[in-house]
Design an enzyme around this catalytic site. Structure first.
Site, PDB file in Angstrom:
ATOM      1  N   GLY A  11       0.829  -1.209   0.000  1.00 10.37           N
ATOM      2  CA  GLY A  11       0.000   0.000   0.000  1.00 10.37           C
ATOM      3  C   GLY A  11       0.861   1.255   0.000  1.00 10.37           C
ATOM      4  N   TYR A 146     -14.773   1.580   9.615  1.00 12.28           N
ATOM      5  CA  TYR A 146     -13.325   1.851   9.739  1.00 12.28           C
ATOM      6  C   TYR A 146     -12.981   2.276  11.165  1.00 12.28           C
ATOM      7  CZ  TYR A 146      -8.787   4.064   8.590  1.00 12.28           C
ATOM      8  OH  TYR A 146      -7.464   4.435   8.528  1.00 12.28           O
TER       9      TYR A 146
HETATM   10  P1  NAD Z   1      -3.505   1.684   1.368  1.00 10.51           P
HETATM   11  O1  NAD Z   1      -4.879   1.301   0.989  1.00 10.51           O
HETATM   12  O2  NAD Z   1      -2.633   2.321   0.344  1.00 10.51           O
HETATM   13  O3  NAD Z   1      -2.709   0.440   1.956  1.00 10.51           O
HETATM   14  C1  NAD Z   1      -3.317  -0.596   2.655  1.00 10.51           C
HETATM   15  C2  NAD Z   1      -2.704  -1.918   2.173  1.00 10.51           C
HETATM   16  O4  NAD Z   1      -3.287  -3.000   2.928  1.00 10.51           O
HETATM   17  C3  NAD Z   1      -3.012  -2.201   0.704  1.00 10.51           C
HETATM   18  O5  NAD Z   1      -1.847  -2.593   0.019  1.00 10.51           O
HETATM   19  C4  NAD Z   1      -4.035  -3.330   0.752  1.00 10.51           C
HETATM   20  O6  NAD Z   1      -4.012  -4.144  -0.387  1.00 10.51           O
HETATM   21  C5  NAD Z   1      -3.610  -4.045   2.032  1.00 10.51           C
HETATM   22  N1  NAD Z   1      -4.682  -4.837   2.628  1.00 10.51           N
HETATM   23  C6  NAD Z   1      -5.932  -4.430   2.978  1.00 10.51           C
HETATM   24  N2  NAD Z   1      -6.641  -5.452   3.485  1.00 10.51           N
HETATM   25  C7  NAD Z   1      -5.822  -6.536   3.477  1.00 10.51           C
HETATM   26  C8  NAD Z   1      -5.966  -7.871   3.864  1.00 10.51           C
HETATM   27  N3  NAD Z   1      -7.112  -8.343   4.382  1.00 10.51           N
HETATM   28  N4  NAD Z   1      -4.913  -8.726   3.730  1.00 10.51           N
HETATM   29  C9  NAD Z   1      -3.735  -8.293   3.218  1.00 10.51           C
HETATM   30  N5  NAD Z   1      -3.540  -7.018   2.803  1.00 10.51           N
HETATM   31  C10 NAD Z   1      -4.572  -6.153   2.933  1.00 10.51           C
HETATM   32  O7  NAD Z   1      -3.645   2.650   2.647  1.00 10.51           O
HETATM   33  P2  NAD Z   1      -2.542   3.481   3.445  1.00 10.51           P
HETATM   34  O8  NAD Z   1      -2.895   4.904   3.363  1.00 10.51           O
HETATM   35  O9  NAD Z   1      -1.184   3.050   3.037  1.00 10.51           O
HETATM   36  O10 NAD Z   1      -2.838   2.996   4.926  1.00 10.51           O
HETATM   37  C11 NAD Z   1      -2.023   2.028   5.555  1.00 10.51           C
HETATM   38  C12 NAD Z   1      -2.414   1.892   7.021  1.00 10.51           C
HETATM   39  O11 NAD Z   1      -2.264   3.152   7.688  1.00 10.51           O
HETATM   40  C13 NAD Z   1      -3.858   1.447   7.230  1.00 10.51           C
HETATM   41  O12 NAD Z   1      -3.906   0.560   8.328  1.00 10.51           O
HETATM   42  C14 NAD Z   1      -4.575   2.740   7.558  1.00 10.51           C
HETATM   43  O13 NAD Z   1      -5.707   2.521   8.359  1.00 10.51           O
HETATM   44  C15 NAD Z   1      -3.493   3.515   8.306  1.00 10.51           C
HETATM   45  N6  NAD Z   1      -3.707   4.974   8.232  1.00 10.51           N
HETATM   46  C16 NAD Z   1      -3.408   5.673   7.088  1.00 10.51           C
HETATM   47  C17 NAD Z   1      -3.631   7.044   7.051  1.00 10.51           C
HETATM   48  C18 NAD Z   1      -3.284   7.884   5.855  1.00 10.51           C
HETATM   49  O14 NAD Z   1      -3.484   9.103   5.916  1.00 10.51           O
HETATM   50  N7  NAD Z   1      -2.749   7.367   4.791  1.00 10.51           N
HETATM   51  C19 NAD Z   1      -4.172   7.704   8.172  1.00 10.51           C
HETATM   52  C20 NAD Z   1      -4.499   6.933   9.289  1.00 10.51           C
HETATM   53  C21 NAD Z   1      -4.239   5.571   9.322  1.00 10.51           C
END
Ligand code: NAD
Ligand code: UDP
Length: 310
Positions: A11, A146
């Site tokens: 991700g 979420y």
């Molecule tokens: P993203 O969607 O780019 O990355 C999430 C990754 O998790 C993806 O590659 C997806 O394919 C993988 N994934 C989801 N469900 C899965 C499963 N069941 N099994 C295996 N892989 C799975 O999102 P991101 O922005 O990179 O977020 C990453 C983490 O950080 C998440 O947990 C999110 O809640 C947290 N987060 C992000 C932000 C932000 O601003 N980007 C803010 C708060 C929290």
């Protein structure tokens, strides 16, 4: 060599984390099912002998034979459009996926760092948000899948820490942006940059008076790595306290891209938080961390990536 497992490693944040860990000489197993991530995000790491991809849904038992030193549990959809499209998968990865990741950490006697979110504060009644604030979340609204999944993640993590003495860390991540966000994941920064570069209307929700505070990805990753090396088991906020309205964000992106786009106004999504800004006193004191990249610098780097990849 130390072995790190990164769930959600394909991700946006996960791929930057894999990259930073490889630079720190870790062996990496990236576990991802590509539900919101992309093989493209890790294409440049694939040939590194210290990088292994395990294509797997972490809501199912995670089987890794090798010893593990540390797990970064980052798998979860993160954009409101993504998680509202797949609310059950979102709840399952936050609950079952987190349970499996904690179980793996326990079996391997590994340290585990888990991604929580500023969404645990919901539409906050306390501003800025301190870690002690319990939040104002609507459990049954469209964002509930979420927010509640992440609140469960925090609760089960503290239970594993207290009951099994697991070496845990919880990071409450505030809005983070940068290269490798998907153009159409619907989050404000990638949406506005894509629209501005295409000279399309910039879709501001409501009057754009709601506020957010945006952190550049490299600052966040640096903070996560510092947290992983510090003994602090209660949740900690990581984000950039520079707060702005969404309208200001839209005009800044129009300026920086020299775009002809006009701003258009659309209904505000249900339960869209009205304000958000992290209180990062704890991160400053415990980690000696604060963001170094200001909004314009970070946006220019992100715009460059979008120009090259659109
Ligand atoms: P993203 O969607 O780019 O990355 C999430 C990754 O998790 C993806 O590659 C997806 O394919 C993988 N994934 C989801 N469900 C899965 C499963 N069941 N099994 C295996 N892989 C799975 O999102 P991101 O922005 O990179 O977020 C990453 C983490 O950080 C998440 O947990 C999110 O809640 C947290 N987060 C992000 C932000 C932000 O601003 N980007 C803010 C708060 C929290
Ligand atoms: N937003 C917007 N137009 C868009 C996308 C988002 O006005 O095309 C607003 C959204 O309503 C929210 C803010 O920008 O108030 C940040 O949204 P994002 O999805 O990036 O993250 P959130 O903080 O809501 O999880």
């Amino acid at each position: 060599m130390k072995h790190a497992v990164v769930t959600g490693g394909a991700g946006f944040i996960g791929s930057h984390l894999c990259e930073a860990l490889l630079q720190k000489n870790y062996k990496i197993t990236c576990v991802d099912n590509f539900i919101t991530g992309s093989p493209k995000n890790i294409a440049h790491l694939k040939n590194d002998p210290n990088f292994t991809l395990l294509e797997h849904n972490v809501t199912k038992h995670i089987e890794i034979k090798a010893d593990i030193d540390v797990i970064f549990h980052f798998a979860s959809p993160a954009s409101p459009i993504d998680y509202q499209k797949i609310p059950i998968q979102t709840l399952k990865v936050g609950a079952l996926g987190t349970h499996n990741a904690l179980g793996l950490a326990k079996a391997k006697k590994a340290k585990i760092i888990l991604a929580s979110t500023s969404e645990v504060y919901g539409d906050p009644l306390v501003h800025p948000q301190k870690e002690e604030y319990w939040g104002n979340v609507n459990p049954i609204g469209p964002r509930g899948c979420y927010d509640e999944a992440k609140r469960f993640l925090e609760a089960i993590t503290m239970a594993y820490h207290r009951e099994h003495g697991l070496d845990t860390r919880i990071v409450r991540i505030f809005n983070t942006y940068g290269p490798r966000q998907r153009f159409h994941d619907g989050r404000a920064v990638p949406a506005f940059i894509t629209q501005a570069l295409n000279n399309e209307d910039i879709t501001v929700f409501g009057q754009g008076e709601q506020t957010r505070s945006f952190c550049y990805i490299n600052d966040l990753v640096r903070g996560i790595l510092k947290l992983s090396e510090t003994q602090h088991h209660l949740p900690i906020n990581l984000g950039n306290p520079q707060e702005m309205t969404i309208h200001q964000l839209a005009t800044t992106i129009i300026e920086l891209t020299h775009s002809q786009s006009k701003i258009t106004y659309h209904p505000i999504p249900i339960d869209d938080p009205k304000t958000r800004r992290p209180d990062i006193t704890k991160a400053k004191e415990l980690l000696n961390w604060e963001p170094q990249i200001d909004l314009k610098t970070g946006l220019l780097k992100t715009i460059q990536y979008f120009k090259e990849n659109l």
